[in-house]
Scaffold this motif. Structure first.
Motif, short mmCIF file in Angstrom:
data_model
loop_
_atom_site.label_atom_id
_atom_site.label_comp_id
_atom_site.label_asym_id
_atom_site.label_seq_id
_atom_site.Cartn_x
_atom_site.Cartn_y
_atom_site.Cartn_z
N CYS A 39 0.84 -1.20 0.00
CA CYS A 39 0.00 0.00 0.00
C CYS A 39 0.87 1.25 0.00
N ILE A 40 1.87 1.29 0.88
CA ILE A 40 2.78 2.44 0.96
C ILE A 40 3.58 2.57 -0.33
N LEU A 41 4.05 1.43 -0.87
CA LEU A 41 4.84 1.43 -2.10
C LEU A 41 4.05 2.03 -3.26
N TYR A 42 2.80 1.60 -3.41
CA TYR A 42 1.99 2.11 -4.51
C TYR A 42 1.62 3.58 -4.31
N MET A 43 1.36 3.97 -3.08
CA MET A 43 1.03 5.38 -2.82
C MET A 43 2.21 6.28 -3.17
N LEU A 44 3.43 5.84 -2.81
CA LEU A 44 4.63 6.61 -3.17
C LEU A 44 4.79 6.67 -4.69
N GLN A 45 4.56 5.56 -5.34
CA GLN A 45 4.70 5.52 -6.80
C GLN A 45 3.68 6.44 -7.47
N ILE A 46 2.47 6.47 -6.95
CA ILE A 46 1.43 7.35 -7.50
C ILE A 46 1.83 8.81 -7.32
N ILE A 47 2.24 9.17 -6.11
CA ILE A 47 2.59 10.57 -5.81
C ILE A 47 3.77 11.02 -6.68
N ILE A 48 4.83 10.20 -6.71
CA ILE A 48 6.02 10.57 -7.49
C ILE A 48 5.70 10.63 -8.98
N GLY A 49 4.98 9.62 -9.47
CA GLY A 49 4.67 9.56 -10.90
C GLY A 49 3.77 10.69 -11.36
N VAL A 50 2.72 10.98 -10.60
CA VAL A 50 1.80 12.06 -10.98
C VAL A 50 2.51 13.41 -10.91
N ALA A 100 -2.32 2.10 -11.12
CA ALA A 100 -1.81 2.15 -9.76
C ALA A 100 -2.89 2.52 -8.74
N VAL A 101 -3.75 3.47 -9.09
CA VAL A 101 -4.74 3.94 -8.11
C VAL A 101 -5.72 2.84 -7.70
N PRO A 102 -6.35 2.10 -8.64
CA PRO A 102 -7.25 1.01 -8.21
C PRO A 102 -6.55 -0.06 -7.38
N THR A 103 -5.30 -0.38 -7.75
CA THR A 103 -4.54 -1.37 -6.98
C THR A 103 -4.26 -0.87 -5.57
N ALA A 104 -3.87 0.39 -5.46
CA ALA A 104 -3.59 0.97 -4.14
C ALA A 104 -4.84 0.99 -3.27
N ILE A 105 -5.98 1.36 -3.86
CA ILE A 105 -7.24 1.38 -3.11
C ILE A 105 -7.60 -0.02 -2.62
N GLN A 106 -7.43 -1.00 -3.52
CA GLN A 106 -7.76 -2.37 -3.15
C GLN A 106 -6.87 -2.88 -2.02
N LEU A 107 -5.57 -2.55 -2.08
CA LEU A 107 -4.64 -3.00 -1.05
C LEU A 107 -4.84 -2.27 0.27
N CYS A 108 -5.12 -0.98 0.19
CA CYS A 108 -5.24 -0.17 1.41
C CYS A 108 -6.59 -0.33 2.09
N VAL A 109 -7.66 -0.44 1.28
CA VAL A 109 -9.01 -0.50 1.84
C VAL A 109 -9.47 -1.94 2.06
N GLN A 110 -8.90 -2.87 1.25
CA GLN A 110 -9.27 -4.29 1.36
C GLN A 110 -10.76 -4.50 1.11
N LYS A 111 -11.23 -3.90 0.03
CA LYS A 111 -12.65 -4.01 -0.28
C LYS A 111 -12.84 -4.06 -1.79
N ILE A 112 -13.69 -4.98 -2.26
CA ILE A 112 -14.02 -5.07 -3.67
C ILE A 112 -15.01 -3.96 -3.99
N PHE A 113 -14.67 -3.07 -4.92
CA PHE A 113 -15.48 -1.88 -5.11
C PHE A 113 -15.86 -1.60 -6.56
N LEU A 114 -15.44 -2.45 -7.51
CA LEU A 114 -15.70 -2.17 -8.92
C LEU A 114 -16.74 -3.12 -9.49
#
Length: 308
Positions: free
Chosen positions: A9-20, A62-76
């Motif tokens: 979760c932290i890894l993907y959030m960092l990747q999203i912030i840096i990439g965007v 990255a964003v859907p993956t990060a949400i899924q890992l951080c929230v642990q909920k099927i949402f789509l």
């Protein structure tokens, strides 16, 4: 949440912030120059197209993956999954095609000054915008078959034929039996081949230039590297990064396809390396492009960041 999920979760959030941040900054700088009519290079239009495709890739992969890992909920839902996976594939194709276009255009730019090449050099800038439009249309069409094999993940057990992408599932049997997949593979292969040919040609030109520099040094002259030479080295570096991580990503896809139950780490490694080029490439360009470093707006933004 499990410790592994916390780390991912932290890894993907960092990747999203840096990439965007990186892609958004360069998209703003190049876009501002295009809108205000300031002195721009023909390559800038391709860079705008490239960074836009990178932002789309980061948001829809990255964003859907990060949400899924951080929230642990099927949402789509099924429809949302089809749209997201489709845009993931389109943005990945755009990244490949635009990197190839950079390579081909730069190879033409540094080519010899013979009459035939001179005519092509003069005409090449006029075809950049039509080429960018053509690339968008082709990628939107060539990946149109992807949504047919995509469904949302249910709370019940996922069929072994499906590859779990944390928030969506792809039925690889549908893809592997689709003729469209063959066309997609050939489509990617053509652009990779063009990239390889243009890269080899640029390496040859740089090698010849290096020998000339050595000759000048032996005669006491002190030649200065031209902007075209510096730009060529940057583009070759970008292509090297792209090919390396494109290969790793492709290998991970094969592993997921062959595995009946791919582990979460294989899936996450695949997504991480797929996004690595999109995340790193803006900073490679920023650190190597003197025009960006000397841009007044870039200096002001950097100054504000340092103050904050």
């Amino acid at each position: 949440m499990k410790s592994n999920d916390d780390i991912l979760c932290i890894l993907y959030m960092l990747q999203i912030i840096i990439g965007v941040f990186g892609n958004g900054l360069l998209l703003f700088l190049f876009g501002f120059n295009l809108v205000t009519g300031q002195r721009i290079r023909p390559l800038d239009t391709i860079f705008v197209n490239l960074f836009l495709s990178h932002i789309i890739m980061i948001f829809f992969r990255a964003v859907p993956t990060a949400i899924q890992l951080c929230v642990q909920k099927i949402f789509l839902s099924d429809t949302e999954c089809k749209i997201i996976v489709y845009l993931q594939r389109v943005s990945r194709g755009l990244s490949l095609c635009n990197t190839c276009l950079l390579s081909v255009f730069q190879a033409i730019t540094i080519s010899s000054n013979s009459p035939k090449w001179a005519v092509l050099k003069a005409k090449a800038p006029k075809y950049i915008i039509p080429s960018c439009v053509f690339i968008w249309v082709c990628n939107l069409l060539v990946d149109s078959f992807v949504p047919l094999s995509v469904t949302a993940i249910r709370n019940d057990t996922v069929n072994n034929l499906k590859n779990n992408l944390e928030y969506c599932s792809i039925d690889w049997r549908v893809l592997s039996t689709s003729k469209a997949l063959i066309w997609k593979t050939l489509y990617d292969a053509v652009f990779l081949a063009l990239m390889a040919i243009s890269s080899g040609y640029m390496v040859f030109i740089l090698f010849r230039h290096h020998r000339q520099v050595q000759h000048f040094r032996s005669t006491g002259d002190n030649p200065i590297a031209t902007p075209e030479t510096r730009a060529t080295k940057v583009i070759l570096l970008l292509m090297t990064i792209f090919v390396c991580f494109y290969s790793v990503s492709s290998i991970s896809v094969i592993l997921m396809e062959k595995s009946k139950d791919p582990s979460q780490w294989i899936i996450c490694i695949h997504i991480f390396f797929t996004l690595f080029y999109s995340t790193v490439s803006p900073f490679v360009l920023i650190s190597s492009d003197s025009q960006i470093l000397n841009c007044n707006i870039f200096k002001r933004i950097t100054f504000l960041i340092l103050i904050l």
